[in-house]
Each structure stands twice: as C-alpha cells, then as structure tokens.
Design a protein around this motif. Sequence first.
Motif, PDB file in Angstrom:
ATOM      1  N   VAL A  39      33.938  47.186  32.671  1.00  0.00           N
ATOM      2  CA  VAL A  39      35.145  46.652  33.306  1.00  0.00           C
ATOM      3  C   VAL A  39      36.159  46.236  32.245  1.00  0.00           C
ATOM      4  O   VAL A  39      37.366  46.471  32.386  1.00  0.00           O
ATOM      5  CB  VAL A  39      34.787  45.452  34.216  1.00  0.00           C
ATOM      6  N   GLU A  40      35.681  45.627  31.167  1.00  0.00           N
ATOM      7  CA  GLU A  40      36.595  45.226  30.085  1.00  0.00           C
ATOM      8  C   GLU A  40      37.218  46.460  29.434  1.00  0.00           C
ATOM      9  O   GLU A  40      38.392  46.460  29.069  1.00  0.00           O
ATOM     10  CB  GLU A  40      35.847  44.390  29.044  1.00  0.00           C
ATOM     11  N   GLY A  41      36.407  47.505  29.282  1.00  0.00           N
ATOM     12  CA  GLY A  41      36.945  48.750  28.740  1.00  0.00           C
ATOM     13  C   GLY A  41      37.979  49.359  29.662  1.00  0.00           C
ATOM     14  O   GLY A  41      38.991  49.922  29.217  1.00  0.00           O
ATOM     15  N   TYR A  82      37.363  45.846  45.462  1.00  0.00           N
ATOM     16  CA  TYR A  82      37.155  45.767  44.010  1.00  0.00           C
ATOM     17  C   TYR A  82      38.084  44.694  43.454  1.00  0.00           C
ATOM     18  O   TYR A  82      39.300  44.889  43.388  1.00  0.00           O
ATOM     19  CB  TYR A  82      37.460  47.123  43.388  1.00  0.00           C
ATOM     20  N   GLN A  83      37.514  43.570  43.059  1.00  0.00           N
ATOM     21  CA  GLN A  83      38.305  42.418  42.627  1.00  0.00           C
ATOM     22  C   GLN A  83      38.104  42.075  41.152  1.00  0.00           C
ATOM     23  O   GLN A  83      38.466  40.984  40.711  1.00  0.00           O
ATOM     24  CB  GLN A  83      37.967  41.209  43.496  1.00  0.00           C
ATOM     25  N   ASP A  84      37.551  42.997  40.384  1.00  0.00           N
ATOM     26  CA  ASP A  84      37.293  42.723  38.973  1.00  0.00           C
ATOM     27  C   ASP A  84      38.509  42.959  38.082  1.00  0.00           C
ATOM     28  O   ASP A  84      38.448  42.737  36.873  1.00  0.00           O
ATOM     29  CB  ASP A  84      36.135  43.597  38.466  1.00  0.00           C
ATOM     30  N   VAL A  85      39.606  43.446  38.681  1.00  0.00           N
ATOM     31  CA  VAL A  85      40.811  43.726  37.897  1.00  0.00           C
ATOM     32  C   VAL A  85      41.993  42.972  38.487  1.00  0.00           C
ATOM     33  O   VAL A  85      41.961  42.531  39.638  1.00  0.00           O
ATOM     34  CB  VAL A  85      41.129  45.244  37.863  1.00  0.00           C
ATOM     35  N   ALA A  99      53.220  58.919  43.221  1.00  0.00           N
ATOM     36  CA  ALA A  99      52.582  57.619  43.056  1.00  0.00           C
ATOM     37  C   ALA A  99      51.280  57.870  42.325  1.00  0.00           C
ATOM     38  O   ALA A  99      50.670  58.920  42.473  1.00  0.00           O
ATOM     39  CB  ALA A  99      52.318  56.961  44.409  1.00  0.00           C
ATOM     40  N   PHE A 100      50.863  56.925  41.510  1.00  0.00           N
ATOM     41  CA  PHE A 100      49.605  57.084  40.788  1.00  0.00           C
ATOM     42  C   PHE A 100      49.071  55.727  40.379  1.00  0.00           C
ATOM     43  O   PHE A 100      49.784  54.719  40.424  1.00  0.00           O
ATOM     44  CB  PHE A 100      49.764  57.999  39.562  1.00  0.00           C
ATOM     45  N   ALA A 101      47.807  55.708  39.977  1.00  0.00           N
ATOM     46  CA  ALA A 101      47.148  54.468  39.573  1.00  0.00           C
ATOM     47  C   ALA A 101      46.431  54.679  38.251  1.00  0.00           C
ATOM     48  O   ALA A 101      45.973  55.780  37.943  1.00  0.00           O
ATOM     49  CB  ALA A 101      46.155  54.021  40.638  1.00  0.00           C
ATOM     50  N   LEU A 102      46.320  53.609  37.487  1.00  0.00           N
ATOM     51  CA  LEU A 102      45.614  53.616  36.210  1.00  0.00           C
ATOM     52  C   LEU A 102      44.402  52.700  36.295  1.00  0.00           C
ATOM     53  O   LEU A 102      44.345  51.819  37.161  1.00  0.00           O
ATOM     54  CB  LEU A 102      46.530  53.120  35.085  1.00  0.00           C
ATOM     55  N   PRO A 103      43.428  52.880  35.406  1.00  0.00           N
ATOM     56  CA  PRO A 103      42.326  51.921  35.342  1.00  0.00           C
ATOM     57  C   PRO A 103      42.867  50.505  35.128  1.00  0.00           C
ATOM     58  O   PRO A 103      43.933  50.322  34.531  1.00  0.00           O
ATOM     59  CB  PRO A 103      41.532  52.390  34.116  1.00  0.00           C
ATOM     60  N   GLY A 104      42.173  49.537  35.612  1.00  0.00           N
ATOM     61  CA  GLY A 104      42.592  48.161  35.403  1.00  0.00           C
ATOM     62  C   GLY A 104      43.547  47.646  36.463  1.00  0.00           C
ATOM     63  O   GLY A 104      44.019  46.514  36.369  1.00  0.00           O
ATOM     64  N   GLY A 105      43.840  48.465  37.483  1.00  0.00           N
ATOM     65  CA  GLY A 105      44.651  47.987  38.601  1.00  0.00           C
ATOM     66  C   GLY A 105      46.141  48.219  38.503  1.00  0.00           C
ATOM     67  O   GLY A 105      46.911  47.629  39.259  1.00  0.00           O
ATOM     68  N   ILE A 131      45.614  51.897  45.598  1.00  0.00           N
ATOM     69  CA  ILE A 131      44.617  50.827  45.399  1.00  0.00           C
ATOM     70  C   ILE A 131      43.227  51.383  45.665  1.00  0.00           C
ATOM     71  O   ILE A 131      42.255  51.033  44.988  1.00  0.00           O
ATOM     72  CB  ILE A 131      44.911  49.624  46.315  1.00  0.00           C
ATOM     73  N   GLY A 132      43.126  52.285  46.647  1.00  0.00           N
ATOM     74  CA  GLY A 132      41.859  52.930  46.955  1.00  0.00           C
ATOM     75  C   GLY A 132      41.307  53.692  45.769  1.00  0.00           C
ATOM     76  O   GLY A 132      40.096  53.660  45.502  1.00  0.00           O
ATOM     77  N   HIS A 133      42.179  54.375  45.025  1.00  0.00           N
ATOM     78  CA  HIS A 133      41.726  55.097  43.827  1.00  0.00           C
ATOM     79  C   HIS A 133      41.191  54.121  42.777  1.00  0.00           C
ATOM     80  O   HIS A 133      40.198  54.397  42.105  1.00  0.00           O
ATOM     81  CB  HIS A 133      42.890  55.904  43.232  1.00  0.00           C
ATOM     82  N   VAL A 134      41.872  52.975  42.638  1.00  0.00           N
ATOM     83  CA  VAL A 134      41.412  51.965  41.679  1.00  0.00           C
ATOM     84  C   VAL A 134      40.081  51.376  42.134  1.00  0.00           C
ATOM     85  O   VAL A 134      39.142  51.243  41.346  1.00  0.00           O
ATOM     86  CB  VAL A 134      42.453  50.838  41.516  1.00  0.00           C
ATOM     87  N   ALA A 135      40.000  51.028  43.416  1.00  0.00           N
ATOM     88  CA  ALA A 135      38.805  50.379  43.948  1.00  0.00           C
ATOM     89  C   ALA A 135      37.570  51.272  43.827  1.00  0.00           C
ATOM     90  O   ALA A 135      36.468  50.797  43.522  1.00  0.00           O
ATOM     91  CB  ALA A 135      39.031  49.979  45.405  1.00  0.00           C
ATOM     92  N   ALA A 136      37.757  52.569  44.059  1.00  0.00           N
ATOM     93  CA  ALA A 136      36.641  53.521  43.962  1.00  0.00           C
ATOM     94  C   ALA A 136      36.431  53.991  42.531  1.00  0.00           C
ATOM     95  O   ALA A 136      35.576  54.834  42.281  1.00  0.00           O
ATOM     96  CB  ALA A 136      36.890  54.708  44.882  1.00  0.00           C
ATOM     97  N   ARG A 137      37.261  53.461  41.611  1.00  0.00           N
ATOM     98  CA  ARG A 137      37.191  53.771  40.185  1.00  0.00           C
ATOM     99  C   ARG A 137      37.429  55.258  39.907  1.00  0.00           C
ATOM    100  O   ARG A 137      36.894  55.818  38.949  1.00  0.00           O
ATOM    101  CB  ARG A 137      35.866  53.301  39.583  1.00  0.00           C
TER     102      ARG A 137
END
Length: 499
Positions: A39-41, A82-85, A99-105, A131-137
């Motif tokens: 998660v930190e990475g 997913y609430q770690d970010v 629209a797009f998403a990056l790791p870390g939210g 947000i769904g893409h972030v949540a599912a990593r």
Amino acid sequence: MKQIFQILKKIIIIVSAILIYGCAVNPVTGSHEIVLMSVEGEKQLGEENARQVAEQMGLFDDPELVSYIQSIGQRLAEKSPYQDVNYQFQIVDLEEPNAFALPGGYVYVSRGLLVLLNSEDELAGVIGHEIGHVAARHSVQRLTRAAPIGLVTGITSAAVGIVSPFLAHTVSGTGSLLNSTILAPYSRTQENDADAIGQLLAIKSGWTPEGITTFLNTLDRETERKGQEGDQFSFFATHPSTPKRVKATEVRAVELNAEKKFQQKRYLIAKNHKAFLNKFNGLIVGSDARQGVIVEQDFLHPTMNIGLTFPGDWKISNQPQYVSAVNKQKDGLLILELQGEGNDPVKAAHDFLNKAKIANQSVSKLSIGGFSASQVTINKSRQEAIITWVAFQKQMFRLTSINKNLAATNRRDIKKSIATFHQLRSKEKMKIKQQRLRIISARSGESISALLKRVGSEWDKESCAIANNLQADVSLKKGQLIKVVISEPFKYGSTEITR
C-alpha cells in the motif's frame, strides 16, 4: 564467486517481494492476486505519476469547478470498500473526453468530458467508475505489470545482467510510463467490475445508478461521430466499451433501484438541471488559448506575448511544455520552449554547452525580432542541430532544430522560421479566440440548427445534439436549456478563468 552470490541475493529479494506483495487480497473481489506492491508503494507510485500528469498533461485551473468535482468525489469515496488511500480529484487539461485513475487514489476527469455531461448522476457515475478502478486495485495491477521490476523493487539491471540478460532487460524497461500505462486500456472484466463498484457507490451516496449508462451512450455517439476509436486520449481507448457492457450497467441499475435498502432520497449538490449546467457555463472547449493558439502556420501565445511562424507544410503540435513542428519527410524538427527567467542569451548558450560537455563550440550573437539572441550550430552523426536563445521580457526562450537531411531545404526553412520570432502585434491579438461553453434558452419549436445560427455558434447540429443528449432533428421547447460552443475574443490582462 562473491559477485555472483551478491547478484543471486538480490534476485532472491525480487522473488521475496513477489511472494510478500503477491499475497494481497483484492478489497473488492476478495480474491488473492499477484500485485508487486505494498500500500505504501502504491501511494508513492501514485504520487510520482500524479506529478507526471501535472507536468505533462496539466491541471485545469478553475477553483470553483474543481471544488465541485472534489465534493462529488469525496462523497463517493466515503463509501469505497478500499480506504487505505487518500482519494484526490482533479480536472486534467485535456480537450478530449476522458477520465482515469492512478494508484494511491488519484482520480482525474478531463475538461473535454465535462462538455458531454447532462446530469450530476452522469458525473457521479464516471467518478464512481474511476474510484472502482482504484478500489479493485486495477491501476496498481496495470502499472506494476507494465512497469519495470527495478521501478518497484529498486534493483538495477546491472545487478542481474550477469545471471540473466532477459531479467536485466525486464528490470531496466523502456518507454514513457505516463503514455504506456496511464492511457493503456483496461480489460473487459476490469471495466465491468469498475462499473459495478461505481454504480453501487452512486446509489449509496444519493445519486442514481443509471448515470453511467446514459453517459456511455452519449460518449458512444460522440466517438462514432469523430471516428476517434484509435485516439489514445479518448475515453473508449482506455475504457473499452461493448453493447454487452452498456446493457449490463442498464440491468444493474434496475436491480439496484429495486432493492429496498437503496431506496433513499436523492441528494444532489447542484439542486436542479439549470444549476448543474451553470457549473459549466464559460468552460473552455477545445484548445486553451492561454497555452497558445495555432492560426494557419502561426503560433500565437497571448500570455507570453510572442509569435512564431513555422514552415508552410510542417505539422504543428502544441503541448503544455513546448510547441513543435515537423516536416512531411520527418527529417526536420523545430521546437520552441520557455527555458526560464533570464536576459543574457550568450550566457544561456555557454551554460548549455558546458552542461552538455561540448567543447570548442562557437556562440554567435545576433538579434531576432529586435531582441538579443544567441545561436549555436552543432554537426554530429550526419545531423545538424541549430539551437537559438532569445531574451524577451526577462524570459529566455529556446528554439531547437534538428535537421537529418542536410541536402534538403530544411536548413533554409528552419532559419527562416527562427527569424520570425516576435512580440505579438495588435492584429494578431485580434485573431486569438477562445471557444467556451455557453447555456442558451431555446425558443418554442426552434430547431437545433436555428438556435446555433441565432447565437453564432460554430458547432454543427450533430455535435450539439450529442452534447445535449438529444436527437439532431428535435423540436425544442420554450425555455429548454441547450449547451452551445461560442468563439469569444481572448481576454488579455488575466490568466485566470473568466466565466
């Protein structure tokens, strides 16, 4: 022997990282998956890529509109599994709808996408999907699979090259991370998962789950009109769509609406359709004139107050950091960029040569457009580079040319173009227009074509119909609010958004 032992030890580190991080459980599906990142990475990689987005794409500077997007995003993010970010939301300065998403939210919508929206439910659907893409990593999976191992683990290619040349190549990696991964397409399964998560977040947060369905249909019409399936910046290039996928969102919306636990009162931030559309009144459409405009072969930059004429048949590309032109044969290139503050072009040339470790190179002092300038010509490997520095209003501009065909007319065209650098003239300033989205009240029985003609819009009726989720031959009602695009004179003296 000792060297081989050290190398093998580092390879074990890589394998251990795969075993440790690969045991992660997906917060949405609950299944185990190989993701070479903690998660930190994830947070660190997201931060690094967010910096690239800001530098290479640019963020749209409209505090009021960004605040609106963030309000919707944060409300949806509160319901994320997913609430770690720490979720963050921005508008990226792209004229294409995406629209797009990056790791870390980190979640982005483009200003081009905002033009096509017709309800807050649609906007919530799009943001919820990301947000769904972030949540599912999904974004983590995509970046870690595409990124070199060295980027994730810190192991260099030199450390493993003796044992395995193939592994060394994998560690080193090539290409632009931003272009190859952020804009890479998701799988159909990932898209369906993100749709499902986004629709669930929407209905839990007070929006309707059919918003994403409506938007996908609008975007499908726009994509067909423009024929931009192959455009790397378009939404469907990064989010593959099929009739089956759209139908799935429609069916899912019906099912969610039928569940009693989700039958709650809608809670809109923009209280009605008029309030929603007014959020985008004055939105810049197409290229942002503050970043410079191209009029035929002239590049005119109103905020920097400069102009340059490129060769007649060269193709011009205006990017956030520079403007460039290349000839048809692709053996001639000219780039104009702002190097930074400065008023001594000769010093700038010598600083460049020293940094590049180029010795015994003369610097010519000259005047271009009435301003102090310097120039260096470098011949190497049957190529010629002409680098020119021009000091203008305490700023240092650099023009860099590459000529791969010394027998052609490239040198003449390049030098002629460099000599056109100048301060903007009054007539040129009048040529600079900015397209903006405006909200117009229709007359009873008015057609889209008649409305566009009445307000002087350059939009064609099909573009207008799609952007308003209407059919092109519709008869409008009295007072019906219609989005149109109008070219307006550029407003000098301010770099702020003017509504």
